[in-house]
Design an enzyme around this catalytic site. Structure first.
Site, mmCIF file in Angstrom:
data_model
loop_
_atom_site.group_PDB
_atom_site.id
_atom_site.type_symbol
_atom_site.label_atom_id
_atom_site.label_comp_id
_atom_site.label_asym_id
_atom_site.label_seq_id
_atom_site.Cartn_x
_atom_site.Cartn_y
_atom_site.Cartn_z
ATOM 1 N N LYS A 1 -7.122 4.526 1.901
ATOM 2 C CA LYS A 1 -7.323 3.600 3.030
ATOM 3 C C LYS A 1 -7.690 4.388 4.298
ATOM 4 O O LYS A 1 -8.505 3.956 5.104
ATOM 5 C CB LYS A 1 -6.027 2.800 3.243
ATOM 6 C CG LYS A 1 -5.800 2.216 4.613
ATOM 7 C CD LYS A 1 -6.538 0.933 4.763
ATOM 8 C CE LYS A 1 -6.429 0.253 6.108
ATOM 9 N NZ LYS A 1 -5.687 0.824 7.160
ATOM 10 N N GLY B 1 0.843 -1.201 0.000
ATOM 11 C CA GLY B 1 0.000 0.000 0.000
ATOM 12 C C GLY B 1 0.878 1.250 0.000
ATOM 13 O O GLY B 1 0.716 2.157 -0.828
ATOM 14 N N HIS B 2 1.838 1.282 0.927
ATOM 15 C CA HIS B 2 2.778 2.410 0.962
ATOM 16 C C HIS B 2 3.542 2.514 -0.367
ATOM 17 O O HIS B 2 3.745 3.603 -0.903
ATOM 18 C CB HIS B 2 3.817 2.219 2.069
ATOM 19 C CG HIS B 2 3.260 2.168 3.463
ATOM 20 N ND1 HIS B 2 3.330 1.041 4.242
ATOM 21 C CD2 HIS B 2 2.654 3.100 4.226
ATOM 22 C CE1 HIS B 2 2.788 1.284 5.429
ATOM 23 N NE2 HIS B 2 2.365 2.526 5.451
HETATM 24 P P1 AMP Z 1 0.723 4.787 7.758
HETATM 25 O O1 AMP Z 1 2.125 4.306 7.694
HETATM 26 O O2 AMP Z 1 -0.247 3.724 8.174
HETATM 27 O O3 AMP Z 1 0.583 6.072 8.520
HETATM 28 O O4 AMP Z 1 0.301 5.128 6.278
HETATM 29 C C1 AMP Z 1 1.046 5.995 5.485
HETATM 30 C C2 AMP Z 1 0.316 6.282 4.219
HETATM 31 O O5 AMP Z 1 0.067 5.061 3.512
HETATM 32 C C3 AMP Z 1 -1.068 6.913 4.461
HETATM 33 O O6 AMP Z 1 -1.304 7.904 3.479
HETATM 34 C C4 AMP Z 1 -1.993 5.751 4.296
HETATM 35 O O7 AMP Z 1 -3.299 6.112 3.905
HETATM 36 C C5 AMP Z 1 -1.296 4.971 3.196
HETATM 37 N N1 AMP Z 1 -1.736 3.576 3.194
HETATM 38 C C6 AMP Z 1 -1.758 2.719 4.245
HETATM 39 N N2 AMP Z 1 -2.288 1.543 3.872
HETATM 40 C C7 AMP Z 1 -2.613 1.661 2.564
HETATM 41 C C8 AMP Z 1 -3.209 0.777 1.608
HETATM 42 N N3 AMP Z 1 -3.586 -0.455 1.937
HETATM 43 N N4 AMP Z 1 -3.393 1.235 0.352
HETATM 44 C C9 AMP Z 1 -3.020 2.500 0.009
HETATM 45 N N5 AMP Z 1 -2.454 3.372 0.864
HETATM 46 C C10 AMP Z 1 -2.253 2.965 2.121
#
Ligand code: AMP
Length: 287
Positions: A151, A38-39
């Site tokens: 997400k 996702g990231h």
């Molecule tokens: P986090 O590390 O969880 O704070 O996420 C960092 C970025 O990655 C944020 O913009 C989230 O929305 C994005 N993100 C997390 N999981 C996903 C996913 N499954 N698909 C797309 N983007 C994601």
């Protein structure tokens, strides 16, 4: 080759100064690490749109409303750097707390209205923490574009509002949710699921998908919501923080998706809080 790791604001500014002088555009992908596909989809989007890409990894204490959640949050810096190698990003900014919240830091960025609902209602202070750290990361990186996942749809809206309200000259770009093959939305928190819980976890997206189909067929939301909560509970989810149909524009609760809307859910499975949201087709109001 693993990308250069930058740990201080001074080093970061050194790099960005040169890029700006050369007229190059900068994209930033803010993350809390434990990187998954996702990231990496955000990194790919940033690489496609910008000359230079900075990935930030900072587990932001201000956005955790439970100390245990902060302590348990997965940290996998070396592996993260390896995963970023194939994207040839220009810098991985991994600041420690002193670079973001230096001694005496006293400012809070708080976005009103849209943070009263969904995760905002269940995690007091969470979106202030997000808005504060992201505004800092935007100004520290001086990026032209910031890439965020749908997400965390409410977060994406909060960040867009914050950047507009504070006149930060950045375009906030939303990117689609990346899922595992069984439908579970990818999340760093999935690493915390036991094997047994991992098997149950896809039920969340499965139930959301079914509700979306019934809404598209004209059914009203309240009975679908009650049935969804019951199914999740009998499927092993312990607490359902919310399961709601809301407008995309202002996150207003809806009974029918008569305007662009999404289903939003947050539910606990074996001590792990999972969130997800999906698009719902618009059903024009009859009569
Ligand atoms: P986090 O590390 O969880 O704070 O996420 C960092 C970025 O990655 C944020 O913009 C989230 O929305 C994005 N993100 C997390 N999981 C996903 C996913 N499954 N698909 C797309 N983007 C994601």
């Amino acid at each position: 080759m693993t990308p250069p790791i930058v740990r201080t604001l001074a080093e970061l500014r050194n790099a960005t100064r040169g890029w700006h002088r050369a007229g190059e555009s900068i994209g930033v992908v803010p993350t809390m690490g434990a990187l998954h596909d996702g990231h990496l989809s955000l990194v790919a989007a940033a690489k496609a749109a910008c000359d230079r890409v900075i990935v930030t990894i900072f587990v932001n204490p201000k956005q955790f409303n439970q100390a245990s959640d902060l302590d348990n949050y997965p940290r996998t810096e070396e592996e993260d750097a390896r995963k970023l190698a194939r994207f040839a990003v220009d810098a991985v900014y991994v600041p420690d707390v002193s670079q973001i919240y230096p001694e005496g830091f006293a400012t809070n960025v708080s976005v009103g209205g849209m943070t009263d609902v969904l995760c905002g209602a269940h995690r007091p202070g969470h979106f202030d923490g997000v808005a504060t750290v992201v505004s800092k990361l935007f100004t520290q990186t001086s990026a032209d574009k910031g890439f965020f996942g749908e997400k965390d749809f409410q977060q994406l809206m909060v960040v867009q509002r914050m950047a507009r309200d504070l006149d930060i000259p950045i375009e906030v770009v939303g990117c689609p949710t990346i899922r595992e093959e069984d439908g579970l939305a990818m999340s760093s928190r999935n690493l915390l699921l036991s094997d047994r819980a991992r098997i149950k976890a896809p039920l969340l997206s499965e139930v959301m998908q079914e509700v979306a189909e019934k809404l598209a067929a004209g059914e009203s939301f309240a009975p679908l919501q009650a049935a969804a909560v019951a199914r999740l509970t009998s499927g092993g989810f312990t607490d359902i923080d919310y399961f709601e149909l809301r407008s995309c524009a202002a996150l207003e609760a809806l009974e029918w998706p008569t305007e662009p809307a999404r289903l939003f859910a947050a539910a606990w499975l074996a001590g792990v809080r999972l969130i997800d949201n999906i698009d719902v087709p618009v059903v024009p109001a009859s009569g």
